[in-house]
Design a protein around this motif. Structure first.
Motif, PDB file in Angstrom:
ATOM      1  N   SER A 246      -6.712  -8.545 -12.983  1.00 25.73           N
ATOM      2  CA  SER A 246      -5.494  -8.987 -12.313  1.00 25.73           C
ATOM      3  C   SER A 246      -5.864  -9.776 -11.065  1.00 25.73           C
ATOM      4  O   SER A 246      -7.023  -9.885 -10.702  1.00 25.73           O
ATOM      5  CB  SER A 246      -4.650  -7.782 -11.917  1.00 25.73           C
ATOM      6  N   ASP A 247      -4.876 -10.284 -10.408  1.00 25.40           N
ATOM      7  CA  ASP A 247      -5.133 -11.070  -9.202  1.00 25.40           C
ATOM      8  C   ASP A 247      -5.386 -10.166  -7.995  1.00 25.40           C
ATOM      9  O   ASP A 247      -5.871 -10.624  -6.976  1.00 25.40           O
ATOM     10  CB  ASP A 247      -3.932 -11.971  -8.889  1.00 25.40           C
ATOM     11  N   GLU A 248      -5.029  -8.897  -8.128  1.00 20.04           N
ATOM     12  CA  GLU A 248      -5.130  -8.029  -6.953  1.00 20.04           C
ATOM     13  C   GLU A 248      -6.580  -7.712  -6.613  1.00 20.04           C
ATOM     14  O   GLU A 248      -7.357  -7.253  -7.446  1.00 20.04           O
ATOM     15  CB  GLU A 248      -4.357  -6.725  -7.170  1.00 20.04           C
ATOM     16  N   THR A 249      -6.910  -7.949  -5.358  1.00 16.72           N
ATOM     17  CA  THR A 249      -8.244  -7.623  -4.867  1.00 16.72           C
ATOM     18  C   THR A 249      -8.191  -6.325  -4.079  1.00 16.72           C
ATOM     19  O   THR A 249      -7.236  -6.067  -3.351  1.00 16.72           O
ATOM     20  CB  THR A 249      -8.749  -8.758  -3.947  1.00 16.72           C
TER      21      THR A 249
ATOM     22  N   LYS B 220      -8.688  -4.317 -11.517  1.00 15.75           N
ATOM     23  CA  LYS B 220      -8.657  -4.835 -10.158  1.00 15.75           C
ATOM     24  C   LYS B 220      -9.916  -5.661  -9.873  1.00 15.75           C
ATOM     25  O   LYS B 220     -10.966  -5.424 -10.443  1.00 15.75           O
ATOM     26  CB  LYS B 220      -8.581  -3.686  -9.143  1.00 15.75           C
TER      27      LYS B 220
ATOM     28  N   GLY C 282      -4.989  -6.445  -1.703  1.00 13.32           N
ATOM     29  CA  GLY C 282      -3.771  -5.648  -1.780  1.00 13.32           C
ATOM     30  C   GLY C 282      -4.003  -4.276  -1.172  1.00 13.32           C
ATOM     31  O   GLY C 282      -3.090  -3.644  -0.660  1.00 13.32           O
ATOM     32  N   LYS C 283      -5.270  -3.832  -1.253  1.00 13.71           N
ATOM     33  CA  LYS C 283      -5.605  -2.543  -0.660  1.00 13.71           C
ATOM     34  C   LYS C 283      -6.985  -2.625  -0.020  1.00 13.71           C
ATOM     35  O   LYS C 283      -7.860  -3.332  -0.511  1.00 13.71           O
ATOM     36  CB  LYS C 283      -5.651  -1.441  -1.727  1.00 13.71           C
TER      37      LYS C 283
ATOM     38  N   TRP D 177       0.093  -5.725   6.204  1.00 16.35           N
ATOM     39  CA  TRP D 177      -0.956  -5.313   5.267  1.00 16.35           C
ATOM     40  C   TRP D 177      -1.579  -3.981   5.635  1.00 16.35           C
ATOM     41  O   TRP D 177      -2.332  -3.397   4.860  1.00 16.35           O
ATOM     42  CB  TRP D 177      -2.033  -6.387   5.150  1.00 16.35           C
TER      43      TRP D 177
END
Length: 524
Positions: free
Chosen positions: A40-43, A80, A275-276, A303
């Motif tokens: 996914s795009d989430e890093t 991720k 994202g996290k 964030w």
RNA sequence: GGUCUCGUAGCUCAGCUGGAUAGAGCAGCAGCCUUCUAAGCUGCGGGUCGCGCGUUCGAAUCGCGCCGAGAUCACCA
């Protein structure tokens, strides 16, 4: 659905065997089963390890490293985009202590001249410093000082503080010594990291980041989130949130731990837009991370919500906590060596030595010893304080890494035997419902759960879920193996299904253990 | 003292987004190798889920109180 019944207010439904078989035939030969197909795009940035460079790694660091690495692998498996980072604390008064002791009593000793691993050599001088520092204190007390004064005014400590000042002023000699000694430590750490099988995408050094965060403090002052006291120190008032006031700049204008963490958090966010941001840090810093998140939120950084402190419990020994002063720390390198040694002894004891030779044997001992250690530590819920019992950790029976590895090796052996007889795993399977016995069914149900377990482990940042699942699976397979013939089965369609089932189980065990950083041997 | 975490079998741990008889492993005892790896498998014993109250048809699980263990509340990091 095959049938249903109602007992004591429960509606039980039985799903048709065909449904399970259809799932099985679709998935059983996928090598990446349980891992997300696409990223996914989430890093997610995972910070772990983060050692001080004044002493070697110990058992507590081992838990940190194994957790950080495993959680990273699990998050990757859920699709991720994971960045593993290590923020090395390479500056500060504690490093100066080792440096000073080495200058005074080292006689130019180096890792090469002493044959000692670099980090252990530095650790030796850190201990030496402490010894003479205590003597200084004792002398001052004898001369009439109070304990508190003595601790503050011991000549050795004053010299160390002078050294830190020189370092901060960029004194060439001090910097050169610092670089040389840190270099030794890094070589030592790298070796330990290699043994543990952990790695990083990026390494930060506090010597480069410790000045960060001051501009954030200025912004906070401008916006009124922070305030300055009469002596010039800067604070954040958190009493409204049930916490205390927190210092962010000393009265002399220098920054503290929290200041740099504010700075590194923002730098990291800007660099990766994650994202996290996961911080694998012991639970003694729960308060610190609550404060960090809170201050960033007050500053208006949305964030900050994405900051997750993976707070893990201490590792205790049977006689209590590890205390470096009392010499009850468990050194990481000693521990690793001991586990591998035990694997060698166990293999010999079981009379399997003749099956392996040379490098193959060495690799096997390493796989088993490290597998035992990693599994032993990762099977416990991260947030719990855990007990490290040396005797139990070298037990390779029961709920252990070697038990699972053994199950895998057994399956490999079966697949080899089948192959010798020209029996292959199905390429385009069609199964009849009659082949689906009770044990087979429990196994298929468990195998079906794997992707959901990985997902859950990712959500909870908990390798323990994967570990305990894999143990269940291995146990279930061993029962199946004990009760049923596979290659020896005469009915061709049953034999084929059991072989395919074994193959699938092997895949899941391998994929699951990989998430824990544990290798599986084809023979043991 | 304030805040947070934890307390399940002799020991180490699962289970905790409420559900059926609370599960494993180790340790103990008793069995299973002329047949695909016995680092395996089977059976037995072992529990007031720290204590109490409450919510609920139902609590190991949720809430409150107490007891016990630990962490933290630094011009250390």
């Amino acid at each position: 659905m095959e049938s249903f019944n109602v007992i004591q207010g429960f509606l039980n439904m039985v799903i048709r065997s065909n449904e399970w078989l259809s799932f099985f035939s679709q998935e059983f030969n996928k090598q990446g089963y349980g891992y997300a197909g696409s990223t996914s795009d989430e890093t997610i940035v995972v910070e772990y390890s983060s050692p001080n460079t004044n002493k070697p790694l110990h058992l507590g660091h081992v838990r940190n490293n194994l957790l950080g690495y495993s959680v990273s692998q699990i998050l990757k498996a859920t699709g991720k985009n994971v960045v593993m980072v290590n923020l090395v604390n390479d500056r500060g008064i504690h490093i100066c202590k080792s440096m000073l002791a080495w200058l005074k009593w080292g006689n130019g000793e180096t890792p090469a001249s002493s044959g000692m691993k670099g980090d252990h050599l530095i650790g030796k001088y850190y201990v030496l410093f402490d010894k003479y520092y205590k003597e200084d204190i004792a002398q001052l007390i004898e001369a009439g000082s109070s304990k508190e004064e003595a601790e503050k005014n011991a000549p050795l400590l004053l010299e160390t503080q002078e050294m830190l000042r020189k370092w901060e002023q960029g004194d060439p000699e001090t910097i050169a010594l610092w670089k040389k000694m840190n270099g030794w430590v890094y070589e030592g750490f790298d070796e330990t990291y290699r043994s543990l099988g952990v790695a990083f995408d990026k390494i930060y050094h506090e010597s480069e980041t410790y000045l960060l965060g001051k501009d954030i403090v200025q912004m906070g002052l401008d916006s009124g989130v922070l305030f300055r006291k009469e002596d010039g120190s800067v604070w954040c008032d958190l009493t409204g949130d049930g916490l205390d006031e927190k210092l962010l700049l000393r009265s002399d204008g220098t920054s503290v731990y929290m200041t740099q963490d504010l700075g590194t958090a923002r730098t990291r966010y800007e660099e990766f837009k994650p994202g996290k941001m996961v911080y694998v840090v012991g639970n003694e810093q729960d308060y610190h991370f609550n404060v960090l998140r809170l201050i960033l939120k007050k500053m208006g950084y949305g964030w900050a919500e994405g900051i997750y402190h993976l707070s893990y419990g201490m590792v205790e020994l049977p006689n209590g906590k590890m205390k470096s002063r009392e010499g009850t720390v468990v050194d990481a390198d000693d521990l690793i060596e001991g586990m591998i040694q035990t694997a060698r002894e166990m293999t010999a004891q079981l009379g399997k030595l003749e099956d392996f030779e040379g490098e193959e044997a060495a690799r096997l001992y390493n796989t088993i010893g490290m597998g035992a250690l990693k599994y032993y530590i990762l099977k416990v819920d991260p947030k719990k304080t855990m007990l490290f019992n040396p005797e139990e950790s070298i037990d390779f029976n029961g709920n252990t890494g070697p038990f699972i590895q053994y199950t895998y090796a057994r399956i490999c052996s079966i697949l080899r035997k089948a192959n010798e007889r020209g029996i292959r795993v199905s390429s385009n399977p069609v199964y009849k419902e009659e082949i689906f016995g009770e044990k087979e069914k429990s196994l298929v149900l468990l195998l079906h759960d794997f992707p959901a377990i990985v997902e859950e482990a990712g959500k909870n940042f908990s390798p323990a879920l994967v570990a305990n699942y894999t143990f269940e699976l291995a146990k279930e397979y061993n029962q199946f193996y004990h009760d049923h013939n596979i290659v020896r089965e005469e009915d061709e369609s049953i034999r084929q299904f059991r072989l395919d089932l074994s193959f699938f189980t092997a895949t899941v065990i391998r994929n699951a253990m990989k998430l824990l950083g544990v290798e599986v041997p084809e023979k043991m």
